[in-house]
Write a protein that holds these residues in place. Structure first.
Motif, PDB file in Angstrom:
ATOM      1  N   HIS A 142       0.845  -1.184   0.000  1.00  0.00           N
ATOM      2  CA  HIS A 142       0.000   0.000   0.000  1.00  0.00           C
ATOM      3  C   HIS A 142       0.888   1.245   0.000  1.00  0.00           C
ATOM      4  CE1 HIS A 142      -3.659   2.157   2.056  1.00  0.00           C
ATOM      5  NE2 HIS A 142      -3.522   2.474   0.781  1.00  0.00           N
ATOM      6  N   PRO A 143       0.994   1.944  -1.128  1.00  0.00           N
ATOM      7  CA  PRO A 143       1.886   3.105  -1.176  1.00  0.00           C
ATOM      8  C   PRO A 143       1.491   4.221  -0.223  1.00  0.00           C
ATOM      9  CG  PRO A 143       0.605   2.933  -3.190  1.00  0.00           C
ATOM     10  CD  PRO A 143       0.384   1.667  -2.436  1.00  0.00           C
ATOM     11  N   THR A 144       0.217   4.297   0.134  1.00  0.00           N
ATOM     12  CA  THR A 144      -0.223   5.296   1.111  1.00  0.00           C
ATOM     13  C   THR A 144       0.611   5.207   2.381  1.00  0.00           C
ATOM     14  OG1 THR A 144      -2.476   5.363   0.268  1.00  0.00           O
ATOM     15  CG2 THR A 144      -2.166   5.971   2.584  1.00  0.00           C
ATOM     16  N   ILE A 191      -0.059  -3.852   3.639  1.00  0.00           N
ATOM     17  CA  ILE A 191      -0.417  -4.715   2.524  1.00  0.00           C
ATOM     18  C   ILE A 191      -1.884  -4.512   2.168  1.00  0.00           C
ATOM     19  CG2 ILE A 191       1.348  -6.426   3.069  1.00  0.00           C
ATOM     20  CD1 ILE A 191      -0.896  -8.159   4.317  1.00  0.00           C
ATOM     21  N   LEU A 192      -2.290  -5.063   1.018  1.00  0.00           N
ATOM     22  CA  LEU A 192      -3.626  -4.815   0.475  1.00  0.00           C
ATOM     23  C   LEU A 192      -4.495  -6.061   0.433  1.00  0.00           C
ATOM     24  CD1 LEU A 192      -2.639  -2.382  -2.427  1.00  0.00           C
ATOM     25  CD2 LEU A 192      -3.840  -1.798  -0.311  1.00  0.00           C
ATOM     26  N   GLU A 193      -4.146  -7.093   1.161  1.00  0.00           N
ATOM     27  CA  GLU A 193      -4.940  -8.317   1.148  1.00  0.00           C
ATOM     28  C   GLU A 193      -6.374  -8.061   1.595  1.00  0.00           C
ATOM     29  OE1 GLU A 193      -6.054 -12.202   0.560  1.00  0.00           O
ATOM     30  OE2 GLU A 193      -4.272 -11.132  -0.151  1.00  0.00           O
ATOM     31  N   CYS A 194      -6.599  -7.034   2.405  1.00  0.00           N
ATOM     32  CA  CYS A 194      -7.948  -6.733   2.885  1.00  0.00           C
ATOM     33  C   CYS A 194      -8.917  -6.435   1.748  1.00  0.00           C
ATOM     34  CB  CYS A 194      -7.902  -5.547   3.844  1.00  0.00           C
ATOM     35  SG  CYS A 194      -7.175  -4.059   3.133  1.00  0.00           S
ATOM     36  N   LEU A 195      -8.417  -6.061   0.565  1.00  0.00           N
ATOM     37  CA  LEU A 195      -9.313  -5.755  -0.542  1.00  0.00           C
ATOM     38  C   LEU A 195     -10.066  -6.989  -1.027  1.00  0.00           C
ATOM     39  CD1 LEU A 195      -7.157  -3.314  -2.701  1.00  0.00           C
ATOM     40  CD2 LEU A 195      -8.576  -2.844  -0.707  1.00  0.00           C
ATOM     41  N   ASP A 196      -9.550  -8.181  -0.715  1.00  0.00           N
ATOM     42  CA  ASP A 196     -10.196  -9.400  -1.190  1.00  0.00           C
ATOM     43  C   ASP A 196     -11.323  -9.885  -0.291  1.00  0.00           C
ATOM     44  OD1 ASP A 196      -8.800  -9.588  -3.501  1.00  0.00           O
ATOM     45  OD2 ASP A 196      -7.633 -11.359  -2.966  1.00  0.00           O
ATOM     46  N   ASP A 197     -11.370  -9.440   0.955  1.00  0.00           N
ATOM     47  CA  ASP A 197     -12.410  -9.976   1.829  1.00  0.00           C
ATOM     48  C   ASP A 197     -13.249  -8.918   2.542  1.00  0.00           C
ATOM     49  OD1 ASP A 197     -10.750  -9.032   3.831  1.00  0.00           O
ATOM     50  OD2 ASP A 197     -10.302 -11.001   4.690  1.00  0.00           O
TER      51      ASP A 197
END
Length: 462
Positions: A156-158, A195-201
């Motif tokens: 996550h670049p933010t 990380i961006l794994e949260c976008l999947d669930d």
């Protein structure tokens, strides 16, 4: 050291140290004040909605007393926990602004960190504004060194880039010496994460990324003040942040840093008209325009075909089966089929509409009729474009395209629209008079002698 052989962090520190508010063009100063206002408004809306409040509740219960305000809270705490709590709120609804080139929500990290540091050191509004500009410009350069490549690796670049902006802002407001500030940025590299794994669930971990970055930036400065050292090539080194997180190069970073003071990336930050991922806005508006042109009701739609740039697909369209049945409000924010269906069926796409539509069979039925195509747009480098074609049951087709999303520099929201957004966001969190005063004082932040008086208004009052 500021010559050609200087490290990227040394160059950022040196430039920030030289920057004076008079050097910043008036339109950039105005847009910075609006970014601060918009970011704070997003935090107030999250607070009123009970979204992303975990960090504030933790801080309220466990942090020691200090000089820094909490959005929607009555306590004052130390800078790091205040930045942690407020950044999570400001990014909680995904309503905060975005820098297209860096693909980062810079303000959601930089503003809470800078406000907390400014309160902790009793700085003026002019000091705060200068710090936010310097930190925003630095953060944008790090993201611009490898555009899109942080996300491609799941980072996550933010937060990965934002921690350096938070540290630079805090160091400037503390008046940390330049050498120590370079070490603070080096230490911040050990705290870069997200990380961006949260976008999947549909879990709500993404706002935590912003919270951790804002807190870690301040704590990196505190560690450097006490003597901690960090690598001088933390950004461009062979194991540095750009290489490790994005596979980028020091040469690209150096080129981005070269434009400091001549290109103002702060002015390229885009506020959002919808509290959903920016990658979806243009396609949503295109679908709405196409449906309007058809004159048909949504129940006559046989299919909607959206066209988006390749980078949008893994974020808002895949896995498609999951995106069509988003189960939480946060999942909707990264589901183009469901967000589009809500906009067409409800006529709006705000937080209340999203919450109300969860579990609505009509929404999910329309979302299942959305498919996508990968499309190339000449505007994709500087905007988040999209298109949509509405196909009616009889076969008639109605296409529409939005090459630049609303809010982008080439299709800006007006000052009035940003102010109306703030007023709507603040209305559920603050009394009307308090909201008006906060708005007026942030817009005139340059004239404030002590920012603590301004941000004390973040509390709803007695």
């Amino acid at each position: 050291m500021t010559g050609p052989a200087a490290t990227a962090s040394a160059r950022l520190v040196a430039w920030a140290g030289r920057l004076r508010l008079a050097d910043v063009p008036a339109p950039v100063r105005r847009s910075t004040a609006l970014h601060i206002l918009d970011t704070i408004g997003c935090g107030l809306a999250a607070s009123a909605s009970g979204v992303a409040t975990a960090a504030r509740d933790l801080v309220r219960d466990r942090a020691a007393a200090g000089d820094c305000s909490l959005i929607g809270g009555h306590r004052r705490v130390a800078a790091a926990p205040a930045a942690f709590a407020n950044a999570m709120l400001c990014h909680g609804l995904d309503y905060d602004d975005t820098h297209r080139g860096a693909s980062a929500h810079i303000s959601a990290v930089v503003v809470p960190a800078a406000v907390a540091a400014a309160e902790a050191h009793a700085r003026s509004g002019a000091d705060l504004l200068r710090a936010v500009v310097a930190a925003t410009e630095a953060t944008a350069r790090i993201g611009l060194s490898a555009p899109g490549r942080f996300q491609a690796r799941g980072f996550h670049p933010t937060s990965v880039c934002g921690v350096f902006g938070a540290a630079l802002a805090a160091a400037g407001l503390e008046a940390l010496p330049p050498g120590r500030t370079v070490h603070a940025l080096g230490v911040a590299g050990s705290m870069a994460a997200g990380i961006l794994e949260c976008l999947d669930d549909g879990s709500e971990a993404k706002p935590v990324n912003a919270a951790v970055a804002a807190r870690n930036g301040i704590e990196a400065v505190e560690l450097a003040r006490y003597g901690a050292t960090g690598p001088r090539r933390v950004l461009e080194g062979r194991f540095g942040v750009v290489a490790a997180f994005a596979g980028g190069s020091g040469e690209a970073l150096a080129a981005a840093v070269d434009t400091l003071g001549t290109v103002w990336e702060t002015a390229r930050i885009a506020p959002k008209p919808y509290p959903v991922c920016h990658l979806m806005h243009a396609a949503v508006d295109a679908a709405a325009a196409a449906l309007d042109a058809s004159g048909a009701a949504p129940d006559r739609v046989a299919e909607i075909v959206v066209g988006v740039p390749p980078a949008a697909v893994p974020i808002v369209l895949e896995p498609l089966a999951e995106k069509r049945v988003a189960r939480t409000a946060y999942h909707v924010k990264f589901s183009l089929p469901v967000a589009l269906a809500i906009r067409l069926l409800r006529g709006r796409l705000d937080h209340a509409a999203i919450e109300d539509a969860l579990g609505d069979p009509a929404v999910h039925a329309l979302a299942r009729r959305v498919r996508y195509e990968v499309a190339e747009f000449p505007t994709a480098r500087d905007a988040f474009p999209g298109r949509a074609e509405v196909v009616l049951a009889g076969g008639r087709r109605f296409p529409a395209e939005v090459p630049v999303q609303r809010g982008a520099p080439a299709h800006p929201m007006t000052d009035r629209q940003v102010l109306e957004k703030f007023r709507g966001n603040a209305s559920g969190a603050l009394p009307a008079a308090r909201s008006r005063e906060l708005e007026e004082r942030i817009l005139a932040i340059e004239r404030e002698p002590d920012v603590r008086d301004v941000f004390a208004l973040l509390s709803p009052g007695s």
